[in-house]
Design an enzyme around this catalytic site. Structure first.
Site, mmCIF file in Angstrom:
data_model
loop_
_atom_site.group_PDB
_atom_site.id
_atom_site.type_symbol
_atom_site.label_atom_id
_atom_site.label_comp_id
_atom_site.label_asym_id
_atom_site.label_seq_id
_atom_site.Cartn_x
_atom_site.Cartn_y
_atom_site.Cartn_z
ATOM 1 N N ASN A 12 0.887 -1.252 -0.029
ATOM 2 C CA ASN A 12 -0.049 0.169 0.029
ATOM 3 C C ASN A 12 0.809 1.084 0.133
ATOM 4 O O ASN A 12 1.716 1.588 1.006
ATOM 5 C CB ASN A 12 -0.932 -0.115 1.142
ATOM 6 C CG ASN A 12 -1.628 1.107 1.419
ATOM 7 O OD1 ASN A 12 -1.794 2.148 0.631
ATOM 8 N ND2 ASN A 12 -2.527 1.435 2.414
ATOM 9 N N LYS A 14 -0.067 4.369 -0.153
ATOM 10 C CA LYS A 14 -0.568 5.510 0.288
ATOM 11 C C LYS A 14 -0.452 6.783 -0.536
ATOM 12 O O LYS A 14 -0.283 6.582 -1.745
ATOM 13 C CB LYS A 14 -0.055 5.448 1.867
ATOM 14 C CG LYS A 14 -0.195 4.252 2.527
ATOM 15 C CD LYS A 14 0.029 4.430 4.167
ATOM 16 C CE LYS A 14 -0.035 3.041 4.764
ATOM 17 N NZ LYS A 14 -0.141 3.363 6.227
ATOM 18 N N HIS A 99 -9.412 1.158 5.027
ATOM 19 C CA HIS A 99 -8.254 1.170 5.734
ATOM 20 C C HIS A 99 -8.415 2.245 6.878
ATOM 21 O O HIS A 99 -9.031 3.119 6.836
ATOM 22 C CB HIS A 99 -7.017 1.962 4.719
ATOM 23 C CG HIS A 99 -5.648 1.950 5.402
ATOM 24 N ND1 HIS A 99 -4.932 2.845 6.244
ATOM 25 C CD2 HIS A 99 -4.551 1.113 5.230
ATOM 26 C CE1 HIS A 99 -3.948 2.482 6.489
ATOM 27 N NE2 HIS A 99 -3.633 1.260 5.992
ATOM 28 N N GLU A 101 -6.610 4.547 7.912
ATOM 29 C CA GLU A 101 -6.427 5.959 7.775
ATOM 30 C C GLU A 101 -7.859 6.649 7.162
ATOM 31 O O GLU A 101 -8.165 8.014 7.232
ATOM 32 C CB GLU A 101 -5.563 6.153 6.795
ATOM 33 C CG GLU A 101 -4.070 6.184 7.654
ATOM 34 C CD GLU A 101 -2.877 5.450 6.987
ATOM 35 O OE1 GLU A 101 -2.782 5.457 5.615
ATOM 36 O OE2 GLU A 101 -2.033 4.849 7.503
ATOM 37 N N GLU A 169 -5.140 -4.816 10.593
ATOM 38 C CA GLU A 169 -3.959 -3.919 10.786
ATOM 39 C C GLU A 169 -4.290 -3.126 12.126
ATOM 40 O O GLU A 169 -5.240 -2.395 12.269
ATOM 41 C CB GLU A 169 -3.895 -3.101 9.578
ATOM 42 C CG GLU A 169 -3.831 -3.497 8.396
ATOM 43 C CD GLU A 169 -3.236 -2.443 7.315
ATOM 44 O OE1 GLU A 169 -2.220 -2.739 6.765
ATOM 45 O OE2 GLU A 169 -3.740 -1.295 7.096
ATOM 46 N N GLY A 175 2.924 2.232 10.680
ATOM 47 C CA GLY A 175 3.881 3.104 10.734
ATOM 48 C C GLY A 175 4.649 3.362 11.976
ATOM 49 O O GLY A 175 5.515 4.547 12.007
ATOM 50 N N SER A 215 3.679 -2.118 10.311
ATOM 51 C CA SER A 215 5.258 -2.588 10.365
ATOM 52 C C SER A 215 5.709 -3.671 9.924
ATOM 53 O O SER A 215 6.755 -4.225 10.642
ATOM 54 C CB SER A 215 5.432 -2.048 12.035
ATOM 55 O OG SER A 215 5.187 -0.746 12.303
HETATM 56 P P1 13P Z 1 3.482 0.270 7.588
HETATM 57 O O1 13P Z 1 3.810 -0.915 6.950
HETATM 58 O O2 13P Z 1 4.234 1.457 7.187
HETATM 59 O O3 13P Z 1 3.352 0.402 9.128
HETATM 60 O O4 13P Z 1 1.677 0.705 7.108
HETATM 61 C C1 13P Z 1 0.837 -0.506 7.304
HETATM 62 C C2 13P Z 1 -0.299 -0.050 6.348
HETATM 63 O O5 13P Z 1 -1.227 0.626 6.840
HETATM 64 C C3 13P Z 1 -0.614 -1.034 4.925
HETATM 65 O O6 13P Z 1 -1.891 -0.686 4.853
#
Ligand code: 13P
Length: 253
Positions: A12, A14, A99, A101, A169, A175, A215
């Site tokens: 992803n 983003k 997601h 976010e 997740e 992150g 992560s």
């Molecule tokens: P990270 O791997 O950067 O922690 O992000 C995970 C994520 O949100 C994937 O959709």
């Protein structure tokens, strides 16, 4: 006999990536050999602006592309939004829905996520439905209850096991470099499988790929991906660089 679905490693991106970033996906395509392709499905979800060019550039590499979100409606006066059919037209085969976010920053409820996931199915895309608890919910001992509720609320009615992917997740692991313990990941994934069994029947539930995200990096992918009911990864930051993403794919395969 238990069926184990073919693992999926999904990146992803983003809100990262411009045309120059296609160098990274070219390198990923070159680095994925036939043996790895047989063992693992690989997907990159770039920003919508890159979807068409990336899909075209990855033809023949075994790497699929997907969107990061879609609107629940097929078309109309929704400034700034992208429909599932548009993503499919640009070459996507998957789309991430719900997601954290989007749930947090855009106020998407599970009902919205369900409608978007149904729209994805209508456009013949596979939705990757994301669920996961916040740190406060984990500390309060509510992880399993929260995840099950999001799953029940977000899963389109009547969906078959191989038409959908679930991504667990934990919000606090995204992150941050933090991950749950392997035992915690295994417990949540098993609970998701059981809940899927209740919702769609055991045989269908066994076909659903349940990804872990938060992560994931080359150094922890092997351990996380070896856990029961973990059928791949949804990778954020570490999917931006070919070297790291390929190392994760190798750890899974
Ligand atoms: P990270 O791997 O950067 O922690 O992000 C995970 C994520 O949100 C994937 O959709």
């Amino acid at each position: 006999m238990t069926v184990t679905p073919k693992p999926l490693v999904a990146g992803n991106w983003k809100m990262n990536g411009v045309r120059a970033s296609l160098q990274q996906t070219d390198e990923m395509g070159r680095g994925l050999d036939a043996a790895m392709r047989r063992k693992v499905d690989v997907l990159i979800c770039p920003p919508s602006t890159l979807l068409h060019a990336m899909s075209a550039a990855l033809i023949g590499t075994g790497i699929a592309t997907g969107g990061q979100d879609c609107h629940a409606e097929a078309a109309g006066a929704f400034t700034g939004d992208v429909s599932a059919a548009m993503l499919a037209d640009a070459g996507a085969r998957y789309v991430i829905t719900g997601h954290s976010e989007r749930r947090t920053l855009h106020g998407e409820t599970s009902a919205v996520v369900k409608a978007k996931s149904a729209a994805a199915l209508g456009a013949l895309l596979t939705p990757i439905i994301c669920i996961g608890e916040t740190n406060a919910e984990r500390v309060a001992g509510k992880t399993i209850a929260v995840v099950k509720k999001q799953l029940r609320g977000s899963l389109p009615d009547g969906v078959a096991g191989d038409e959908v992917v679930i991504a667990y997740e934990p919000v606090w692991a995204i992150g941050t470099g933090k991950t749950p313990t392997p035992a915690d990941v295994a417990e949540v994934h098993a609970a998701i499988r059981t809940e899927l069994g209740r919702l769609m029947g055991k045989a269908e539930a066994a076909k659903v790929r349940i990804l872990y995200g938060g992560s994931v990096k080359p150094s922890n992918a092997g351990e996380l991906m070896g856990l029961p009911h973990v059928d791949g990864a949804l990778v954020g930051g570490a999917s931006l660089k070919a070297e790291d993403f390929l190392a994760i794919i190798r750890a899974v395969g």
